[in-house]
Design an enzyme around this catalytic site. Structure first.
Site, mmCIF file in Angstrom:
data_model
loop_
_atom_site.group_PDB
_atom_site.id
_atom_site.type_symbol
_atom_site.label_atom_id
_atom_site.label_comp_id
_atom_site.label_asym_id
_atom_site.label_seq_id
_atom_site.Cartn_x
_atom_site.Cartn_y
_atom_site.Cartn_z
ATOM 1 N N GLN A 51 5.638 3.309 -2.886
ATOM 2 C CA GLN A 51 6.703 3.462 -1.899
ATOM 3 C C GLN A 51 8.087 3.583 -2.539
ATOM 4 O OE1 GLN A 51 6.453 0.209 0.909
ATOM 5 N NE2 GLN A 51 4.303 0.604 1.380
ATOM 6 N N HIS B 43 7.940 -2.031 -0.079
ATOM 7 C CA HIS B 43 8.902 -2.685 0.812
ATOM 8 C C HIS B 43 10.310 -2.774 0.218
ATOM 9 C CE1 HIS B 43 5.820 -4.798 3.648
ATOM 10 N NE2 HIS B 43 5.515 -3.533 3.402
ATOM 11 N N TYR C 200 -2.877 -7.266 7.076
ATOM 12 C CA TYR C 200 -3.776 -6.120 7.012
ATOM 13 C C TYR C 200 -5.237 -6.542 6.941
ATOM 14 C CZ TYR C 200 0.514 -3.564 6.201
ATOM 15 O OH TYR C 200 1.780 -3.043 6.339
#
Length: 526
Positions: free
Chosen positions: A241, A303, A418
């Site tokens: 990310q 994140h 998750y």
């Protein structure tokens, strides 16, 4: 002891030990999650602890059964074969050791192959890993003891039925009922962008667009993508990310030529969300200067937040993430993880920041208790700062940001981890803000705009929220401080929407998060 039971006895022993390992492991991970909250000062009574544990047996148990089941089956077969071939004794000791080693290997592989840095939250610490390995050792030792017995209760053959208590079924969630959409058409402006992240319009009618791997591209006023990239960018850490995020045009760009960039910097073992300012030249950035670096450095590539907005006083609002593995830090004011910060264009914290005089807080912190804020808009009409953030499995939130407020993560959330585990038993807690709107299941919200254009008068004042997982844009009516998700748009594109922008022409512009990403223009159908 000698293994004297037959095949059916071994099968029953395996089933009993397997269920014991799943139940023990699930209970342990629940207690470690709750302990992390208690260390933040959260009060957790016996009733809450029990109900959370039972919920995790139902929701996290099936996931853990799959993870533990694979490792336990392999460890049982391999250990049994080695004991037989080598003629070793101490079966209970070897089966316990083998089960623990196999689970450790499984944890390592799962974390390496799945997007989150650490999939099972309890394994973020050595103590948590050790406790879960001990539960596996107990299961291995139990199997060895049971297979050394001459007889097993008949009930042992039915032990697999006990898993029904662990598995449970997910509660179905109704689909959002879409309202009739406005009449629109979607046109491609440019294509060939690698995971575009942010689009910002320039006064000359052109635009800048970022590509997550670390490139800044220019689009002409005629809608053509300039070959090559704008040079002079600071070094970007690109992984998972991490990468180049937002480009923001300064409000005084006409006189200063300043742009601001948010990006991941550092290395995999120690990286940060950084912000730089620079003067935009024809094809390069000049006078590049880092003005903010989130502290401390973190490990992993998840994140970051990365959205920015400029307030009327010229100060910058910068959203951050919790780094995924560091979620409890979102409640600690002494670091930037899981917070939203406010700085001047020179990087200095303004004197009226809410925690400027607190010796235990970072002076830049504006609000805290956030997970991963990737949507931000300042609405000058109502003078509101609005954000949204990713939940885990559910619990995506829209919030109105106010200085000094605690938005709750991870003490309160409407989402599950998750793995299905409960992150917290609370959706409300004293002195923590409730979201205006939350999505469960998660839509994975991305860029956001509040529409104030002229082309779609029926949409004026609405929020448009891009959705990655849902591959859509959600239209949210925002009236008198109340938010309602009323319409799902652009599903026909079948694309992950990374950003939504109101253009100077009143059209909506969309970025698609793809290796061959596009800029799309939405206008009324003629």
């Amino acid at each position: 002891m000698t293994n004297v039971v037959g095949f059916k006895g071994r099968l029953a022993a395996f089933a009993i030990a397997f269920v014991a390992g799943v139940v023990l492991g699930t209970v342990v991970q629940t207690q470690f999650n709750l302990l992390a909250l208690q260390q933040l000062g959260v009060e957790i009574g016996a009733g809450v602890r029990l109900s959370t544990t039972v919920d995790d047996l139902r929701q996290f148990g099936p996931f853990y059964a799959a993870v533990f089941g694979v490792s336990f089956m392999l460890s049982t077969l391999v250990t049994g074969l080695l004991l037989k071939v080598l003629g070793l004794g101490h079966r209970a000791l070897f089966h316990a050791f083998g089960a623990a080693v196999a689970l450790w290997v499984t944890f390592t592989l799962v974390d390496a192959l799945t997007p989150p840095p650490t999939l099972i939250a309890a394994t973020r610490t050595l103590a948590g890993v050790g406790a879960l390995l001990m539960t596996a050792a107990c299961a291995g030792g139990l199997y060895a003891r049971l297979t050394a017995l001459r007889g097993l209760p008949r009930a042992g053959y039915n032990t697999f039925a006990a898993l029904a208590l662990v598995t449970g079924l997910a509660v179905p969630v109704d689909e959002l009922r879409a309202q009739p959409a406005a009449s629109y058409q979607v046109q491609e402006v440019v294509a060939g962008l690698e995971h575009p992240w942010s689009l910002a319009f320039l006064p000359d009618g052109g635009a800048l667009v970022t590509e997550r791997p670390g490139r800044l591209r220019r689009i002409t006023a005629a809608g053509e993508l300039v070959p090559g990239e704008v040079s002079g960018l600071p070094k970007v850490f690109s992984s998972g990310q991490a990468g180049l995020f937002e480009v923001l045009i300064s409000e005084d760009f006409a006189s200063s030529g300043l742009v601001f960039l948010s990006y991941a910097c550092g290395v995999e073992s120690a990286n940060h969300l950084c912000v730089a300012r620079a003067k935009l030249g024809e094809d390069r950035l000049e006078n590049v200067e880092e003005i903010f670096r989130a502290l401390p450095g973190k490990k992993g590539d998840a994140h970051y937040g990365g959205r920015m907005a400029q307030l009327p006083d010229a100060s910058l609002i910068i959203t951050l993430g919790d780094g995924f593995d560091y979620r409890e830090q979102a409640q600690i004011l002494g670091n930037h993880l899981g917070s939203i910060v406010r700085i001047g264009t020179d990087g200095v914290a303004p004197e009226d920041n809410p925690f400027i005089d607190s010796p235990d807080a970072r002076p830049e912190v504006f609000s805290y208790g956030h997970r991963n804020v990737q949507g931000l808009v300042y609405d000058p009409v109502e003078q509101l700062l609005i954000s949204h953030e990713h939940g885990p499995r559910g619990g995506d939130e829209i919030n109105v940001l106010r200085p000094g407020q605690n938005y709750g993560w991870p003490v309160i959330t409407y989402g599950l981890d998750y793995t299905g585990a409960r992150i917290t038993p609370f959706t409300e807690y004293p002195n923590m803000e409730q979201p205006l709107l939350q999505w469960t299941p998660s839509i994975a919200p991305s860029g956001m705009t509040r529409y104030r254009g002229e082309l779609f008068p029926e949409w004026r004042g609405d929020l448009f929220v891009g959705a990655l997982a849902d591959r859509s844009v959600r239209r949210v009516e925002f009236v008198d401080g109340e938010a309602e998700d009323v319409e799902t748009l652009f599903k026909e594109l079948k694309a992950r929407i990374r950003d939504v922008i109101t253009g100077p022409d009143g059209a909506l512009y969309l970025l698609t998060d793809e290796s061959d990403g596009r800029v799309l223009r939405v206008s009324p159908k003629r």
